[in-house]
Design a protein around this motif. Structure first.
Motif, mmCIF file in Angstrom:
data_model
loop_
_atom_site.group_PDB
_atom_site.id
_atom_site.type_symbol
_atom_site.label_atom_id
_atom_site.label_comp_id
_atom_site.label_asym_id
_atom_site.label_seq_id
_atom_site.Cartn_x
_atom_site.Cartn_y
_atom_site.Cartn_z
ATOM 1 N N THR A 23 0.828 -1.202 0.000
ATOM 2 C CA THR A 23 0.000 0.000 0.000
ATOM 3 C C THR A 23 0.865 1.256 0.000
ATOM 4 O OG1 THR A 23 -1.672 -1.212 1.266
ATOM 5 C CG2 THR A 23 -1.891 1.180 1.167
ATOM 6 N N LEU A 24 1.933 1.230 0.804
ATOM 7 C CA LEU A 24 2.841 2.369 0.830
ATOM 8 C C LEU A 24 3.544 2.540 -0.521
ATOM 9 C CD1 LEU A 24 4.208 4.668 2.348
ATOM 10 C CD2 LEU A 24 5.872 3.022 3.210
ATOM 11 N N LEU A 25 3.883 1.427 -1.158
ATOM 12 C CA LEU A 25 4.494 1.492 -2.492
ATOM 13 C C LEU A 25 3.545 2.170 -3.476
ATOM 14 C CD1 LEU A 25 6.590 0.710 -4.684
ATOM 15 C CD2 LEU A 25 5.426 -1.504 -4.847
ATOM 16 N N SER A 26 2.265 1.791 -3.433
ATOM 17 C CA SER A 26 1.277 2.398 -4.328
ATOM 18 C C SER A 26 1.171 3.892 -4.081
ATOM 19 C CB SER A 26 -0.093 1.731 -4.129
ATOM 20 O OG SER A 26 -0.039 0.356 -4.429
ATOM 21 N N TRP A 27 1.230 4.285 -2.803
ATOM 22 C CA TRP A 27 1.201 5.711 -2.478
ATOM 23 C C TRP A 27 2.440 6.409 -3.035
ATOM 24 C CZ3 TRP A 27 -2.062 9.214 -0.161
ATOM 25 C CH2 TRP A 27 -1.494 10.437 0.193
ATOM 26 N N ALA A 28 3.600 5.819 -2.820
ATOM 27 C CA ALA A 28 4.856 6.452 -3.227
ATOM 28 C C ALA A 28 4.926 6.637 -4.736
ATOM 29 C CB ALA A 28 6.037 5.626 -2.735
ATOM 30 N N LEU A 29 4.415 5.671 -5.499
ATOM 31 C CA LEU A 29 4.480 5.768 -6.958
ATOM 32 C C LEU A 29 3.623 6.900 -7.501
ATOM 33 C CD1 LEU A 29 4.457 1.999 -8.028
ATOM 34 C CD2 LEU A 29 6.388 3.579 -7.958
ATOM 35 N N THR A 30 2.650 7.381 -6.708
ATOM 36 C CA THR A 30 1.786 8.464 -7.163
ATOM 37 C C THR A 30 2.050 9.773 -6.434
ATOM 38 O OG1 THR A 30 0.070 7.746 -5.593
ATOM 39 C CG2 THR A 30 -0.051 6.877 -7.831
ATOM 40 N N HIS A 31 3.015 9.779 -5.522
ATOM 41 C CA HIS A 31 3.296 10.988 -4.750
ATOM 42 C C HIS A 31 4.798 11.229 -4.621
ATOM 43 C CE1 HIS A 31 -0.832 9.989 -3.576
ATOM 44 N NE2 HIS A 31 -0.995 11.261 -3.245
ATOM 45 N N SER A 32 5.527 10.960 -5.690
ATOM 46 C CA SER A 32 6.978 11.136 -5.673
ATOM 47 C C SER A 32 7.404 12.074 -6.788
ATOM 48 C CB SER A 32 7.695 9.789 -5.841
ATOM 49 O OG SER A 32 7.382 8.915 -4.781
ATOM 50 N N SER A 33 8.455 12.832 -6.525
ATOM 51 C CA SER A 33 9.032 13.693 -7.555
ATOM 52 C C SER A 33 10.243 13.041 -8.207
ATOM 53 C CB SER A 33 9.446 15.030 -6.946
ATOM 54 O OG SER A 33 10.378 14.827 -5.886
ATOM 55 N N LEU A 34 10.918 12.167 -7.449
ATOM 56 C CA LEU A 34 12.099 11.456 -7.934
ATOM 57 C C LEU A 34 11.953 9.977 -7.623
ATOM 58 C CD1 LEU A 34 15.120 13.662 -6.747
ATOM 59 C CD2 LEU A 34 14.575 13.123 -9.113
#
Length: 541
Positions: A23-34
Motif C-alpha cells: 500500500t505504501l508502495l502504491s502511495w509512493a508511486l503516485t506521490h513522488s518527484s524522484l
C-alpha cells in the motif's frame, strides 16, 4: 568487518498485495518527484549446446528480473503520517519488490504510468539493460508490450560527467566509471559490489543482499542531490567561485565534495572496501499504515503527482532524456559465428586453446617439482577480479594485474615471475605463442561462487575453516599475526581509516593487513562471510 552507508535506510520488502508495504508502495508511486531505479536478475544459462544453431536461436531468452528496487523521494507523506519515523531523513523511502511473489497484474499498470509520468523524474545507472530485462520479464507473463519508454530520465553516469566537466572547467570525453567509483568520488563511500553476481532468484534473500540492493538504488538519489545543489547554485549567481562555493577548481571531485559546507543533507564517510554496505540497517518492524487496500482499489490512490518544482523542471529541461526501446532491443542478441582459425602450435607441439590447456592437466608452477614452494598462487585478469576476492576470502593467494589495462604479454610475464597460474575468461589469451605449459586456465562458470568451486575442484585446493578470511580482500596481503586491541587499532587508523564509534565498547579484536594497512574487525559481516564460505565450500559436511 562492518562499515556504514552514510544514512540508515528503512527498507520495505514488498512480496504480497495485502501488506502495508504494498500500500505504501502504491502511495509512493503516485506521490513522488524522484524515483531511482535498479533491478537484479539471474543470468540465463544455455542448455542447448547439442542443438542446431536454429534451435539454439529459438531458445535464446533474456534473464528474468527477480527483484526491482525503487528509492522514492516523496513530495507528500501519507495521511496522518507526516511525522512518521519510518521515512529517511531526506523524505525518501526504499522498496524492494519481490517479482517472484508479487502478482504482475497488481503493479504493471502503476509502473507503466510512473515510467512515463512527466511529473516524476526517473534516475538510473545504465538502466537501459535493466529495462530490457524488466520488459521481457513482464511480457513473458502475458503483459504485452511490457515497458518501452521511460521519460523524463537522467542517467547517473551523465550526471557524473557534467559534474566532472564543470569542475575541471574544460571539455572532457565521456567516461565509463563504475557506480562504485562514482560513489567513492562523490559521496566518499566505498560501495562494495561483492554481491552483484549472487543468486538473486533464491529466497529468502540474505540481509546483506537486501541492504546491497537498497543502497544501489538509494545512492542514486544521494548523487542527484549533489548535482541539483550545483545547478541551484549556478542559477543564483553567475559569479559563484566554483560548483560548491570553493575557490580551488584544481581539486578533485572527492576532495571538493568532502568539504563540510558542501551539502548539509549529505553525510560523508570514509569507509573500507571490505563489505562496506552492511552497516546500513533494515527496519525490523515494517511500516503499519492506516491507508487500506480499499483505498487502492477504489481509486483514492490514483495518480496525483504534483508538477515538478522549478529547480527540478530546469534540470529536466536542460539535462533530461528518455529511454526508448526499439524492436531490436527487445530481441536477445545472437552473435555471428566466424570461421574458426586453426590454433597455433605451442612450444611443445600442443595447440593453444585445445582441451589440454582449457581444461588443465599437469603440474602447476607452484609445485615443488617445478621449483615452487607448494602454495597455490593465481593471477586473475580484469575480467574476473571478483573471483580474486573470493579466493582471498578462503585464504588462497590471488593477485590481480599490476596495471589496470595490462597487455597480454605483461600478464604472462607477471605470472611467470611470481609462479602463478593465470585465471581468465578470455579465450583469445589462450592462443598466445609465448605461453608456457600449465600457465593459464580458462574459467568456464559465470557466477563468482561457482567460479570459486570450479577453481577449487580443478586444482584440488585444500580449504579449511582456519584459512577463511585470512587474507586482505583489498590487496591480497596477509594479516599481522597478532590481533590489535581497540586502542592499538584506533592509533593505527589515524588519518587512514574511520572506525565506527559503536565498536569501541565491544571488546573486539582487530586485524591489519601487512601490505596496505587496511584494518578489519570481527563484526557481523565477518561472521556472515565465514558462514557463507563454509556453505559454499561445504566445509561443515
Amino acid at each position: 568487518m562492518d562499515n556504514a552507508y552514510p544514512k540508515p535506510l528503512t527498507i520495505h520488502w514488498v512480496s504480497t498485495t495485502d501488506s502495508s508495504e504494498f500500500t505504501l508502495l502504491s502511495w509512493a508511486l503516485t506521490h513522488s518527484s524522484l524515483v531511482a531505479l535498479d533491478a537484479e536478475w539471474k543470468p540465463v544459462r544455455s542448455q542447448t549446446t547439442q542443438l542446431t544453431d536454429s534451435d539454439q536461436d529459438q531458445d535464446r531468452t533474456f534473464p528474468s528480473v527477480s527483484l526491482l528496487q525503487l528509492a522514492c523521494r516523496l513530495v507528500e507523506f501519507p495521511p496522518d503520517l507526516a511525522d512518521s519515523t519510518q521515512f529517511n531523513q531526506d523524505d525518501s523511502v526504499v522498496f524492494l519488490v519481490d517479482l517472484q511473489s508479487v502478482p504482475f497484474a497488481s503493479i504493471y499498470g502503476q509502473l507503466k504510468e510512473m515510467f512515463v509520468d512527466e511529473n516524476v523524474l526517473k534516475l538510473g545507472f545504465r538502466f537501459k539493460q535493466d529495462l530490457v530485462y524488466l520488459s521481457s520479464t513482464f511480457c513473458s507473463h502475458g503483459f504485452e508490450p511490457g515497458f518501452d519508454l521511460v521519460e523524463p530520465f537522467i542517467d547517473i553516469s551523465s550526471i557524473y560527467h557534467h559534474l566532472q566537466q564543470r569542475l575541471t572547467a574544460r571539455k572532457i570525453g565521456k567516461n565509463s566509471k563504475s557506480l562504485a567509483t562514482i560513489c567513492t568520488e562523490l559521496l566518499g563511500v566505498s560501495l562494495s559490489k561483492e554481491l552483484q553476481c549472487s543468486d538473486w532468484s533464491q529466497r529468502p534473500l540474505t540481509e546483506e543482499q537486501q541492504i546491497y540492493a537498497a543502497i544501489d538504488a538509494h545512492c542514486l538519489l544521494e548523487i542527484f542531490d549533489i548535482f541539483q545543489l550545483k545547478v541551484d547554485k549556478e542559477g543564483k549567481s553567475v559569479n559563484d567561485v566554483d560548483m560548491l562555493g570553493f575557490p580551488n577548481l584544481s581539486l578533485g571531485l572527492k576532495e571538493v565534495l568532502q568539504r563540510p559546507t558542501a551539502c548539509e543533507r549529505i553525510v560523508h564517510s570514509r569507509v573500507g572496501e571490505a563489505s562496506s554496505i552492511v552497516g546500513a540497517t533494515i527496519a525490523t518492524e515494517f511500516f503499519k499504515s492506516e491507508i487500506s487496500m480499499d483505498m487502492v482499489v477504489s481509486g483514492s490512490l490514483c495518480r496525483q503527482t504534483a508538477p515538478l518544482k522549478e529547480s527540478l523542471s530546469r534540470i529536466v529541461s536542460d539535462y533530461g532524456s528518455k529511454i526508448l526501446l526499439s524492436e531490436s532491443d527487445k530481441k536477445p542478441k545472437i552473435s555471428k559465428k566466424k570461421g574458426k582459425k586453426q590454433p597455433k602450435p605451442s612450444l611443445n607441439g600442443k595447440p593453444k586453446g585445445c582441451d589440454g590447456v582449457d581444461d588443465w592437466q599437469g603440474l602447476p608452477p607452484w609445485e615443488s617439482l617445478n621449483g615452487g614452494d607448494g602454495c597455490p598462487k593465481f593471477l586473475c585478469d580484469v575480467m574476473i577480479e571478483g573471483l580474486a576476492k573470493h579466493l582471498r576470502c578462503v585464504g588462497i593467494d590471488a593477485a590481480t594485474p599490476h596495471s589496470k589495462k595490462p597487455e597480454s604479454r605483461e600478464l604472462v610475464d607477471q605470472a611467470q615471475r611470481e609462479r602463478r597460474v593465470i585465471l581468465t575468461r578470455d579465450a583469445k589469451l589462450l592462443r598466445h605463442d609465448y605461453l608456457l605449459d600449465n600457465q593459464i586456465y580458462r574459467v568456464k562458470s559465470l557466477l563468482k561462487n561457482e567460479q570459486l568451486l570450479e577453481v577449487i575442484q580443478t586444482f584440488q585446493l585444500k580449504i579449511s575453516e582456519d584459512s577463511l578470511m585470512s587474507r586482505c580482500t583489498k590487496c591480497n596481503g596477509r594479516f599481522i599475526h597478532k590481533p590489535l586491541t581497540t586502542e592499538e587499532a584506533i592509533e593505527a587508523a589515524k588519518g587512514f581509516q574511520k572506525i565506527p564509534n559503536c565498536l569501541f565498547n565491544k571488546n573486539l579484536e582487530f586485524w591489519q593487513c601487512m601490505d596496505c594497512n587496511q584494518l578489519y574487525w570481527e563484526g557481523t559481516q565477518y561472521h556472515n562471510a565465514v558462514q557463507k564460505f563454509i556453505n559454499i565450500c561445504s566445509l561443515g559436511e
